[in-house]
Design a protein around this motif. Structure first.
Motif, PDB file in Angstrom:
ATOM      1  N   LYS A 254       0.899  -1.177   0.053  1.00  0.00           N
ATOM      2  CA  LYS A 254       0.056   0.058  -0.059  1.00  0.00           C
ATOM      3  C   LYS A 254       0.835   1.426   0.109  1.00  0.00           C
ATOM      4  O   LYS A 254       0.564   2.143  -0.550  1.00  0.00           O
ATOM      5  CB  LYS A 254      -1.075  -0.066   1.074  1.00  0.00           C
ATOM      6  N   PHE A 255       2.201   1.344   0.481  1.00  0.00           N
ATOM      7  CA  PHE A 255       2.694   2.341   0.842  1.00  0.00           C
ATOM      8  C   PHE A 255       3.987   2.575   0.369  1.00  0.00           C
ATOM      9  O   PHE A 255       4.897   3.291   0.495  1.00  0.00           O
ATOM     10  CB  PHE A 255       2.925   2.790   2.378  1.00  0.00           C
ATOM     11  N   TYR A 313       6.902   3.743   2.372  1.00  0.00           N
ATOM     12  CA  TYR A 313       7.866   2.620   2.456  1.00  0.00           C
ATOM     13  C   TYR A 313       8.982   2.542   1.585  1.00  0.00           C
ATOM     14  O   TYR A 313       8.503   2.738   0.321  1.00  0.00           O
ATOM     15  CB  TYR A 313       7.260   1.447   2.905  1.00  0.00           C
ATOM     16  N   TRP A 314      10.191   2.778   1.772  1.00  0.00           N
ATOM     17  CA  TRP A 314      11.222   2.576   0.815  1.00  0.00           C
ATOM     18  C   TRP A 314      12.425   1.764   1.501  1.00  0.00           C
ATOM     19  O   TRP A 314      12.587   1.208   2.395  1.00  0.00           O
ATOM     20  CB  TRP A 314      11.797   3.629   0.129  1.00  0.00           C
ATOM     21  N   GLU A 315      13.317   1.090   0.292  1.00  0.00           N
ATOM     22  CA  GLU A 315      14.331   0.257   0.579  1.00  0.00           C
ATOM     23  C   GLU A 315      15.623   0.646  -0.107  1.00  0.00           C
ATOM     24  O   GLU A 315      15.669   1.212  -1.182  1.00  0.00           O
ATOM     25  CB  GLU A 315      14.140  -1.131   0.098  1.00  0.00           C
ATOM     26  N   GLY A 316      16.678   0.678   0.650  1.00  0.00           N
ATOM     27  CA  GLY A 316      18.038   0.899   0.028  1.00  0.00           C
ATOM     28  C   GLY A 316      18.991  -0.130   0.342  1.00  0.00           C
ATOM     29  O   GLY A 316      19.057  -0.700   1.590  1.00  0.00           O
ATOM     30  N   ASP A 381       5.290   6.464   9.413  1.00  0.00           N
ATOM     31  CA  ASP A 381       4.071   6.833   9.549  1.00  0.00           C
ATOM     32  C   ASP A 381       3.956   8.085  10.240  1.00  0.00           C
ATOM     33  O   ASP A 381       4.190   8.315  11.476  1.00  0.00           O
ATOM     34  CB  ASP A 381       3.405   5.655  10.484  1.00  0.00           C
ATOM     35  N   TYR A 382       3.588   9.177   9.497  1.00  0.00           N
ATOM     36  CA  TYR A 382       3.619  10.711   9.775  1.00  0.00           C
ATOM     37  C   TYR A 382       2.706  10.769  11.024  1.00  0.00           C
ATOM     38  O   TYR A 382       2.960  11.321  11.966  1.00  0.00           O
ATOM     39  CB  TYR A 382       3.326  11.407   8.725  1.00  0.00           C
TER      40      TYR A 382
END
Length: 430
Positions: A254-255, A313-316, A381-382
């Motif tokens: 979703k995010f 959500y992100w990945e590195g 999650d702001y």
């Protein structure tokens, strides 16, 4: 009982109804009853125009009767029924011919039946594979559940420790403030008593002595101010657990956020790739025009887009002994000013000198990793005020921060020298 009755009936049909013995040169009537040829001929010997059946009296129009055997003694059968009088008008044919026709019809079913047998075997084999798949999936899911419960248990323990620590710290701060306030009231009471004594003593002095210095005494009485009463409201602590793998999958779907790097914020020693998905540390500084948004003292770069609401959500992918990923307030200083603990709005997880740590406005928290994560997943999650970090390999939870956000937040990436390039990768599904 049924078999015995059927046998009796069969024996009855095989006997002549006139001589009550086995049929000899048998013939059959139109009504379906069977007799020996000689017996029925003797029975009709005195008749000329009507030939009734000796059993059911069914009239036959002609004396000739139908033989069950041709001259070659080949049995003939009705292909439609086995009983009369319904047999009237049906055709009969030799058994061999009927058998050949049915043999051909049966032969037409051989190959389809073979194919159906093969298909059935294939289905059984597929079911066997499904059974093996089930036997593999159940233990795997058990392991996943056990791992998730262990992570949840660790998260609960960590959250409990963090909440209790915040509560204890808040209690200490309140106690300290109450102590300061009580001391202020004690000093005020001492001052009041001293002034009261002085006013009482001066009020009984003769006129000249009373008036001497009266202005100072009156001024102190008028300037006297009572300290403010310190009131507090204990913050209501709540349990805020990071999403576990089962919930994280839905969060990812979703995010997920397509993050890119902002070269305008990159430190002069950092090289941002053309697609803005990777950053590398360069030994020689690049000559950039001075910009307020560029990092000057730390090898860091921000994401291009900031967030002020919702979940992201992100990945590195990371590697080496010096790196950090996380979230930074867009208004945070990038020139080295405001680096005192609690003054900089920056939440990261990374390695320093090979040691893993989570660093936030409250300081650094040392962490222990069982294995190299290979990369870090960041979930913001702001509204909830939560930033959680996950291992890129197995999506296991590593650490979480809780805070209150009111400014724009951007993805943050930092790498040091002798560090592999840091790459923002496409978020994988489970």
């Amino acid at each position: 009982m049924a078999a015995a009755a059927a046998l009796v009936g069969l024996q009855a049909e095989a006997n002549c109804s006139i001589c009550l013995e086995g049929l000899r040169d048998p013939v059959t009537m139109e009504c379906g009853h069977n007799f020996c040829r000689s017996c029925i001929q003797r029975s009709w010997a005195h008749l000329e125009d009507r030939f009734p059946c000796p059993v059911c009296r069914h009239p036959c129009q002609e004396r000739p009767v139908l033989s069950l055997f041709c001259e070659e003694h080949v049995e003939v059968l009705c292909p439609l029924c086995s009983r009369t009088p319904e047999h009237q008008g049906h055709l009969v044919r030799p058994v061999g011919e009927a058998a050949a026709d049915h043999r051909q019809r049966l032969g037409a079913h051989v190959e389809p039946l073979k194919r159906r047998v093969a298909d059935a075997h294939s289905l059984v084999a597929a079911q066997d594979r499904k059974l093996l798949e089930l036997r593999e999936l159940v233990p795997r899911q058990r392991l996943d559940l056990a791992s998730e419960f262990r992570q949840l248990s660790r998260a609960v323990d960590g959250e409990q420790e963090a909440v209790v620590a915040r509560l204890v710290q808040e209690e200490q701060d309140i106690q300290e403030q109450l102590g300061v306030n009580i001391t202020a009231f004690s000093d005020h009471i001492c001052e009041l008593r001293g002034l009261l004594q002085e006013v009482t003593e001066r009020s009984v002095l003769p006129g000249a002595r009373l008036l001497s210095g009266i202005g100072g005494v009156l001024g102190r009485c008028e300037r006297l101010k009572c300290p403010d009463v310190y009131s507090f409201q204990l913050r209501r602590e709540r349990c805020s657990l990071p999403p576990q793998p089962s919930a994280l999958q839905k969060i990812i779907q979703k995010f997920r956020e397509d993050v890119t790097l902002d070269p305008e914020t990159a430190h002069p020693n950092l090289l941002v790739s053309e697609d803005r998905k990777s950053v590398t540390f360069a030994r020689s500084r690049q000559l950039f025009p001075p910009r307020a948004q560029r990092f000057c003292t730390e090898p860091a770069v921000l994401g291009s887009v900031g967030f002020a609401s919702g979940g992201r959500y992100w990945e590195g992918r990371v590697g080496g002994a010096a790196w950090a990923v996380g979230v930074c307030a867009d208004s945070a200083s990038r020139t080295g000013a405001g680096r005192l603990e609690g003054q900089r709005r920056l939440w990261t997880l990374g390695l320093r000198g090979g040691d893993c740590e989570a660093r936030g406005p409250g300081g650094a928290v040392p962490l222990e990793l069982k294995e190299e994560p290979g990369g870090i997943g960041v979930y913001l999650d702001y509204e909830l005020g939560a930033i959680s970090f996950y291992s890129w390999k197995d999506r296991s939870h590593i650490h979480s921060f809780t805070d209150k956000f009111s400014e724009i937040l951007k993805p943050y990436f930092s790498i040091g020298c002798y560090t592999q390039p840091l790459t923002i990768c496409a978020v994988r599904d489970y």
